[in-house]
Design an enzyme around this catalytic site. Structure first.
Site, PDB file in Angstrom:
ATOM      1  N   GLY A  43      43.373  45.630  32.747  1.00 28.61           N
ATOM      2  CA  GLY A  43      43.419  44.497  33.192  1.00 28.61           C
ATOM      3  C   GLY A  43      41.769  43.931  33.152  1.00 28.61           C
ATOM      4  O   GLY A  43      41.179  45.023  33.728  1.00 28.61           O
ATOM      5  N   GLN A  48      34.358  39.844  35.874  1.00 27.36           N
ATOM      6  CA  GLN A  48      33.395  40.742  35.813  1.00 27.36           C
ATOM      7  C   GLN A  48      33.094  41.213  34.391  1.00 27.36           C
ATOM      8  O   GLN A  48      32.575  41.552  34.441  1.00 27.36           O
ATOM      9  CB  GLN A  48      34.745  42.174  35.937  1.00 27.36           C
ATOM     10  CG  GLN A  48      35.558  42.032  36.778  1.00 27.36           C
ATOM     11  CD  GLN A  48      36.782  42.874  37.017  1.00 27.36           C
ATOM     12  OE1 GLN A  48      38.103  42.881  36.530  1.00 27.36           O
ATOM     13  NE2 GLN A  48      36.656  44.555  36.753  1.00 27.36           N
ATOM     14  N   CYS A  88      39.413  50.396  39.271  1.00 25.56           N
ATOM     15  CA  CYS A  88      38.755  48.600  38.803  1.00 25.56           C
ATOM     16  C   CYS A  88      37.583  49.297  37.769  1.00 25.56           C
ATOM     17  O   CYS A  88      37.208  49.983  38.229  1.00 25.56           O
ATOM     18  CB  CYS A  88      38.073  48.359  39.710  1.00 25.56           C
ATOM     19  SG  CYS A  88      37.486  46.599  39.646  1.00 25.56           S
ATOM     20  N   LEU A  89      37.486  48.339  36.692  1.00 23.87           N
ATOM     21  CA  LEU A  89      36.464  48.406  35.884  1.00 23.87           C
ATOM     22  C   LEU A  89      34.899  48.327  36.572  1.00 23.87           C
ATOM     23  O   LEU A  89      33.985  48.756  36.193  1.00 23.87           O
ATOM     24  CB  LEU A  89      36.168  48.195  34.482  1.00 23.87           C
ATOM     25  CG  LEU A  89      37.569  48.055  33.418  1.00 23.87           C
ATOM     26  CD1 LEU A  89      37.543  47.267  31.833  1.00 23.87           C
ATOM     27  CD2 LEU A  89      37.541  49.341  33.122  1.00 23.87           C
ATOM     28  N   HIS A 130      46.040  42.742  41.416  1.00 24.21           N
ATOM     29  CA  HIS A 130      44.593  43.139  41.081  1.00 24.21           C
ATOM     30  C   HIS A 130      43.115  42.210  40.050  1.00 24.21           C
ATOM     31  O   HIS A 130      42.432  41.560  40.549  1.00 24.21           O
ATOM     32  CB  HIS A 130      44.497  44.439  41.237  1.00 24.21           C
ATOM     33  CG  HIS A 130      42.823  45.558  40.722  1.00 24.21           C
ATOM     34  ND1 HIS A 130      42.734  46.231  41.552  1.00 24.21           N
ATOM     35  CD2 HIS A 130      41.908  44.822  39.703  1.00 24.21           C
ATOM     36  CE1 HIS A 130      41.112  46.269  41.279  1.00 24.21           C
ATOM     37  NE2 HIS A 130      40.743  45.748  40.138  1.00 24.21           N
ATOM     38  N   GLU A 131      43.930  41.808  39.752  1.00 23.11           N
ATOM     39  CA  GLU A 131      43.046  40.616  38.911  1.00 23.11           C
ATOM     40  C   GLU A 131      43.065  39.430  39.246  1.00 23.11           C
ATOM     41  O   GLU A 131      41.492  38.655  39.142  1.00 23.11           O
ATOM     42  CB  GLU A 131      43.509  40.568  37.287  1.00 23.11           C
ATOM     43  CG  GLU A 131      43.793  41.931  36.366  1.00 23.11           C
ATOM     44  CD  GLU A 131      42.325  42.502  36.761  1.00 23.11           C
ATOM     45  OE1 GLU A 131      40.961  41.813  36.755  1.00 23.11           O
ATOM     46  OE2 GLU A 131      42.674  43.908  36.683  1.00 23.11           O
ATOM     47  N   HIS A 134      40.187  39.416  41.937  1.00 26.30           N
ATOM     48  CA  HIS A 134      39.295  38.692  41.287  1.00 26.30           C
ATOM     49  C   HIS A 134      38.458  37.755  41.542  1.00 26.30           C
ATOM     50  O   HIS A 134      37.312  37.520  41.833  1.00 26.30           O
ATOM     51  CB  HIS A 134      39.181  39.340  40.043  1.00 26.30           C
ATOM     52  CG  HIS A 134      38.624  41.142  39.951  1.00 26.30           C
ATOM     53  ND1 HIS A 134      38.014  41.291  40.051  1.00 26.30           N
ATOM     54  CD2 HIS A 134      39.309  42.140  39.161  1.00 26.30           C
ATOM     55  CE1 HIS A 134      37.061  42.660  40.174  1.00 26.30           C
ATOM     56  NE2 HIS A 134      39.009  43.460  39.701  1.00 26.30           N
TER      57      HIS A 134
HETATM   58 NI    NI Z   1      39.437  45.072  38.828  1.00 22.46          NI
END
Ligand code: NI
Length: 165
Positions: A43, A48, A88-89, A130-131, A134
């Site tokens: 995701g 991000q 998370c990236l 989660h996304e 953000h």
């Molecule tokens: Ni994330």
């Protein structure tokens, strides 16, 4: 387009709804998908990659085609919650247990502006939640106990200071 990491203020901004569904939006999401795939993510949300619009990319478990969600809104969530390890990236190599609703409904638009409603459970629900966090400047560490969050962010800040040399 490049990935933004914890400490970058864009990750704390509240994103804005998209009103114009044009070719540049499509191209932007294609670049997001590329970044997500390069980093082996499941995701990715627009902040991000430094953008403050309400766009998320989600890779449903077991699927190869990502789901593009524009202006997504959670319309219902279950009382029952599940704890599972999450990453998370924007926090490479960091994984922590996070409790989230086990089932959700979400409304979103596709790239043409058409509205959809999706019911999701399990890992897909988790990735979507989660996304979507953000988009409101919320990060997965915000769900942790304050002490866990404090020790994690202290480690990260130390790392940032040392990397700057
Ligand atoms: Ni994330």
């Amino acid at each position: 387009m490049h990935l933004r990491y914890f400490g970058d203020s864009v990750l704390r901004t509240k994103c804005l709804d998209i009103e114009c569904f044009d070719q540049s939006l499509t191209e932007f999401t294609e670049s997001m998908i590329k970044v997500m795939r390069e980093k082996d993510g499941v995701g990715l949300a627009a902040p991000q990659v430094g953008d403050n619009r309400r766009i998320v990319i989600v890779l449903p478990p077991g699927k190869s085609k990502p789901l593009i969600m524009i202006n997504p809104v959670v319309t219902s969530k279950s009382e029952s919650r599940v704890v599972y390890e999450e990453g998370c990236l924007s926090f490479p190599g960091m994984y922590e247990d996070v409790a989230r609703p086990s089932e959700i409904s979400v409304q979103y638009c596709d790239l043409s502006g058409q509205k959809f409603e999706l019911n999701a459970e399990g890992m897909l629900a988790r990735i979507i939640l989660h996304e979507l966090d953000h988009l409101d400047g919320k990060l997965f560490i915000d769900h942790l106990h304050w002490w866990t969050r404090f020790s994690l962010t202290t480690q990260l800040r130390m790392k940032l200071i040392f990397n700057r040399g």
